[in-house]
Design a protein around this motif. Sequence first.
Motif, PDB file in Angstrom:
ATOM      1  N   SER A  48     -15.706   5.959   2.518  1.00 30.01           N
ATOM      2  CA  SER A  48     -15.129   5.422   1.285  1.00 30.01           C
ATOM      3  C   SER A  48     -13.985   4.475   1.604  1.00 30.01           C
ATOM      4  O   SER A  48     -13.824   3.438   0.945  1.00 30.01           O
ATOM      5  N   GLU A  49     -13.193   4.847   2.596  1.00 33.73           N
ATOM      6  CA  GLU A  49     -12.111   3.945   3.009  1.00 33.73           C
ATOM      7  C   GLU A  49     -12.690   2.620   3.511  1.00 33.73           C
ATOM      8  O   GLU A  49     -12.156   1.545   3.258  1.00 33.73           O
ATOM      9  N   ASP A  50     -13.806   2.714   4.221  1.00 32.40           N
ATOM     10  CA  ASP A  50     -14.451   1.492   4.711  1.00 32.40           C
ATOM     11  C   ASP A  50     -14.938   0.644   3.539  1.00 32.40           C
ATOM     12  O   ASP A  50     -14.757  -0.570   3.528  1.00 32.40           O
ATOM     13  N   ALA A  51     -15.568   1.335   2.584  1.00 31.64           N
ATOM     14  CA  ALA A  51     -16.126   0.597   1.444  1.00 31.64           C
ATOM     15  C   ALA A  51     -15.025  -0.125   0.677  1.00 31.64           C
ATOM     16  O   ALA A  51     -15.192  -1.265   0.253  1.00 31.64           O
ATOM     17  N   ARG A  80       0.823  -1.201   0.000  1.00 32.65           N
ATOM     18  CA  ARG A  80       0.000   0.000   0.000  1.00 32.65           C
ATOM     19  C   ARG A  80       0.860   1.254   0.000  1.00 32.65           C
ATOM     20  O   ARG A  80       0.582   2.207  -0.712  1.00 32.65           O
ATOM     21  N   VAL A  81       1.932   1.216   0.793  1.00 30.74           N
ATOM     22  CA  VAL A  81       2.837   2.366   0.826  1.00 30.74           C
ATOM     23  C   VAL A  81       3.519   2.510  -0.525  1.00 30.74           C
ATOM     24  O   VAL A  81       3.628   3.595  -1.095  1.00 30.74           O
ATOM     25  N   ARG A 122      -5.327  12.604   0.932  1.00 34.42           N
ATOM     26  CA  ARG A 122      -6.733  12.251   1.125  1.00 34.42           C
ATOM     27  C   ARG A 122      -6.982  10.769   1.240  1.00 34.42           C
ATOM     28  O   ARG A 122      -8.119  10.322   1.261  1.00 34.42           O
ATOM     29  N   GLY A 123      -5.930   9.998   1.253  1.00 38.20           N
ATOM     30  CA  GLY A 123      -6.136   8.559   1.362  1.00 38.20           C
ATOM     31  C   GLY A 123      -5.038   7.841   0.592  1.00 38.20           C
ATOM     32  O   GLY A 123      -4.232   8.476  -0.088  1.00 38.20           O
ATOM     33  N   SER A 124      -5.022   6.522   0.703  1.00 37.14           N
ATOM     34  CA  SER A 124      -3.958   5.765   0.068  1.00 37.14           C
ATOM     35  C   SER A 124      -4.229   5.622  -1.426  1.00 37.14           C
ATOM     36  O   SER A 124      -5.362   5.742  -1.890  1.00 37.14           O
ATOM     37  N   ALA A 125      -3.148   5.352  -2.154  1.00 37.95           N
ATOM     38  CA  ALA A 125      -3.279   5.129  -3.587  1.00 37.95           C
ATOM     39  C   ALA A 125      -4.181   3.938  -3.860  1.00 37.95           C
ATOM     40  O   ALA A 125      -5.002   3.950  -4.764  1.00 37.95           O
ATOM     41  N   MET A 126      -4.018   2.892  -3.046  1.00 34.81           N
ATOM     42  CA  MET A 126      -4.829   1.694  -3.268  1.00 34.81           C
ATOM     43  C   MET A 126      -6.311   2.022  -3.138  1.00 34.81           C
ATOM     44  O   MET A 126      -7.133   1.534  -3.909  1.00 34.81           O
TER      45      MET A 126
END
Lengths: 200, 270
Positions: B47-50, A20-21, A85-89
């Motif tokens: 969204s992360e949960d989904a 993920r990283v 805003r969140g991981s690439a995955m």
Amino acid sequence: MLRMPRARGQARCGLGEGDRVEADELLLLVAGGDQKAFEELYGLVSGPVFGLVRRVVRDPAQSEEVAQEVLLELWRSAAKFDPGRGSAMSWVLTLAHRRAVDRVRSARAAGEREQREALRANQPAFDQVTEEVEAGLEREWVRRCLDRLTVLQRQSVTLAYYEGYTYREVAEQLSLPLGTVKTRMRDGLTRMRECLGGVA
Amino acid sequence: MSLFRREDPHSLAAPYALDALEPPERIRFERHMKDCDRCTAEVRALSEDAVRLAWSTAAPPPAAMRDRVMLAVRTTPQDPAPQGASHASARTRATQLPPHVWGAQPPPRQRRRIPLFVPFATATAAAALVVASLFAVQANRTQDRLTAEQDRSREIAHVLAAPDARAGSGRDGRGRTIGVIASATEGSAVVTLGGYGAPAGGRVHQLWLMRPGAQPRSLGLFASDTPLVATGLGASATSLAVTVEPAGGSPQPTTQPIVQLALKSVGFGE
């Protein structure tokens, strides 16, 4: 005929923390036009992308088509990824899910659904195929956590996410008021978060 | 409109995160999110949960998919960074994105400058990718080269229009690639090289047609990274080869091929 060594960019199925990283870093490189980085990113994300799309779209040929479009879109739109805003995955899978859902809905709208259901009856179930794949911990965890939801939570979440139904369609299928379905979806997701918390 | 009058728009965060809104609702909710930090934060978390639901679905894609995607990537231009921040790093650019990064909107399609291509857009996956590569050929060219490019694009389009157009690719031990999209009935092919760069000393990459019991026939010279259109390939064509030749090319190969690709996989010799 060329030899085709497969060490690099070969599809994998597990999603380790390191992956993920790594995906984050690779996607930033891809945004700068790095094709080698894209090959490596492909190795990390193509299995998750293809698997998710196939789960939603079902039809093998269409799944492959959508997955390809998603992967090419990653290349084109990599600059839109924001690591803050969140991981690439997550970004990749969110994109893949959106495209898969769009496809399955237009297929339904076109009335192809019944046809494909009929076809599917003569094919090995996808779950069987998937079972052969080295699963990794996550698969087990997700299944276990889904089992811990209430029936309505689980149905609301899975009909939407895995089958591509809108919440209105879910409400219709489950004969529930819209408000109830929205709440079940939300509670279901939140409970999944609590259950999966340790794995993230 | 009446949707939001009767209900709390926040309640749509979970359906939104699950992609369970109909398009008009999706658009309306995204508009709402721009002015609603709480919704944005909530959607991000949900969204992360989904996405975790996707963890259980990974499966190995068909091997051929990789080759098709890589071939398309080599010839597909990347979208410019959002909001014209072309000199910023990817990281800086990304922070300038609209509030909702999960990008409900598909990126704008490449503009179709030649309507001729439209029918392929709905054809097979390979054709769709190939069409993307076509747009790449036309992208970012200066005006004075545009006409020549368009002529070539039409040639390429002609190959792709063939019902039997098929894609194949090969890779050498150093990861460099050759890609081909060919039609056996048309006797033509579009060939791309990846990773070879320009040969030193003004020399060139020359493409050859190899046939059993015949001399190699020159199919043309590669100009940097642009695809080469090869025509007049007979059914007996067995493979393509690329050699490094002096400037202007040679009548016959003067060096060993740096890469070869069998044409059987794209429908020749059958």
